[in-house]
Write a protein that holds these residues in place. Structure first.
Motif, PDB file in Angstrom:
ATOM      1  N   ASP A 186       0.826  -1.207   0.000  1.00  0.00           N
ATOM      2  CA  ASP A 186       0.000   0.000   0.000  1.00  0.00           C
ATOM      3  C   ASP A 186       0.864   1.262   0.000  1.00  0.00           C
ATOM      4  O   ASP A 186       0.575   2.221  -0.727  1.00  0.00           O
ATOM      5  N   ARG A 189       2.463   1.647  -3.457  1.00  0.00           N
ATOM      6  CA  ARG A 189       1.485   1.995  -4.487  1.00  0.00           C
ATOM      7  C   ARG A 189       1.101   3.474  -4.412  1.00  0.00           C
ATOM      8  O   ARG A 189       0.951   4.135  -5.446  1.00  0.00           O
ATOM      9  N   LYS A 190       0.963   4.006  -3.202  1.00  0.00           N
ATOM     10  CA  LYS A 190       0.513   5.384  -3.035  1.00  0.00           C
ATOM     11  C   LYS A 190       1.653   6.396  -3.002  1.00  0.00           C
ATOM     12  O   LYS A 190       1.496   7.522  -3.463  1.00  0.00           O
ATOM     13  N   GLU A 191       2.799   5.997  -2.448  1.00  0.00           N
ATOM     14  CA  GLU A 191       3.859   6.979  -2.205  1.00  0.00           C
ATOM     15  C   GLU A 191       5.209   6.604  -2.805  1.00  0.00           C
ATOM     16  O   GLU A 191       6.159   7.371  -2.691  1.00  0.00           O
TER      17      GLU A 191
END
Length: 345
Positions: A186, A189-191
């Motif tokens: 996660d 994927r986001k950062e």
């Protein structure tokens, strides 16, 4: 304290009268020592991380909001379906981070101090400081202790930063992570990679001064307590030697570690509070300076000391325990190494 058995690999049964054979044994012994400092640091850090994880969890939860009290946080966690598991949530990343962080830190610190010993100017001891002492580590000047501790911690903190981010987010209730792999996926994927190093600036600003001051204070407290013991012992006519008994040395080292950690925790707590906010809410808190200004403006300067009592308690116990175990293992290993080499000369 429970004594740890130190087992060392056998050295070649060669006559050390030969310079070549002596050099071989010296090289093998040096390699064993370097590996041993890593293992000793790993053991001391892991034990403290597992034992004190509930305190670390509470600190993260209190710091994430800036308003919730310790008592309210405890009640909230205790109401979970499995309260025991809830209090030890995040133990795996915490143990990995603290265990390997301590291993890297102690190994790096020992390497720096060993190389700095011939160069550092150790302050002349007063007449009363030549008695027994509890330390098994190289003696350096105050400046050398300060710099070596700061550099070793900054280096270890950078290497272990991804685990630190995982630990903090796993402990927080702002994220519904069910596994380390899910958390890592996660974050990436986001950062992307940058997300795994969120808050490193605040962490370095917190940890480098903390570690530098800690080594400085720790050595000074050991020196003072050892001197006090020496004076007390001299009043009953005891004979002084360069070392003291294992149990007394361990007590002095534990007390020195706790006192040093308490002082350093108070000084550096604002950066710990800022670091937690950046790691949990990187979109709102961009960097150390901006986060500190926002926290002070919105919640007051007192929020910079959220979680102080929890952090002080945890750091005092964990640091004291880690350094006591580490020094005791080093003391026993040095004694064994000395006997091994002298027995083959």
């Amino acid at each position: 304290m429970r004594h740890h058995q130190v087992s060392l690999p056998p050295f070649p049964q060669a006559q050390l009268a030969s310079p070549v054979a002596s050099d071989i044994v010296h090289c093998e012994l040096t390699a064993v020592k370097e590996s041993f400092h890593f293992v000793a640091g790993l053991c001391s850090g892991t034990s403290g991380a597992i034992l004190l994880q509930p305190i670390d969890l509470l600190k993260t939860r209190v710091q994430q909001s800036g308003s919730q009290s310790i008592r309210a946080t405890i009640r909230e966690i205790a109401q979970s379906p499995n309260a025991i598991a809830a209090f030890w949530r995040g133990t795996v990343p915490s143990t990995l981070r603290t265990g390997f962080g301590s291993a890297v830190y102690f190994t790096t610190l020992n390497t720096i101090r060993q190389h700095a010993t011939p160069l550092a100017v150790v302050a002349a001891a007063s007449p009363g400081e030549h008695g027994r002492h509890s330390s098994s580590l190289p003696k350096l000047s105050n400046t050398a202790n300060l710099l070596s501790g700061a550099f070793a911690r900054a280096f270890a903190g950078f290497l272990l930063m991804p685990l630190t981010v995982l630990k903090v987010r796993y402990e927080s209730n702002l994220y519904a992570y069910h596994s380390l792999a899910g958390a890592a996926t996660d974050i990436y994927r986001k950062e992307r990679i940058r997300g795994f190093f969120a808050g490193y600036g605040a962490t370095a600003v917190r940890d480098a001064p903390y570690a530098g001051l800690y080594v400085l204070f720790y050595e000074q407290f050991k020196k003072r307590l050892s001197t006090l013991y020496g004076k007390a012992e001299s009043t009953v006519g005891a004979t002084h030697t360069s070392t003291m008994g294992s149990s007394l040395a361990a007590s002095i080292n534990f007390s020195s570690g706790a006192l040093a950690s308490a002082a350093c925790s108070f000084i550096t707590n604002p950066f710990d509070a800022v670091k937690t906010r950046i790691q949990l809410q990187p979109q709102e808190y961009k960097n150390t300076l901006q986060a500190m200004r926002r926290i002070v403006a919105e919640e007051g300067a007192r929020s910079l000391y959220d979680g102080l009592s929890l952090r002080l308690t945890r750091k005092a116990i964990s640091s004291a325990l880690a350094w006591m175990v580490y020094e005791e293992l080093v003391r026993r290993a040095e004694t064994t190494w000395g006997r091994t080499v002298s027995g083959q000369v």
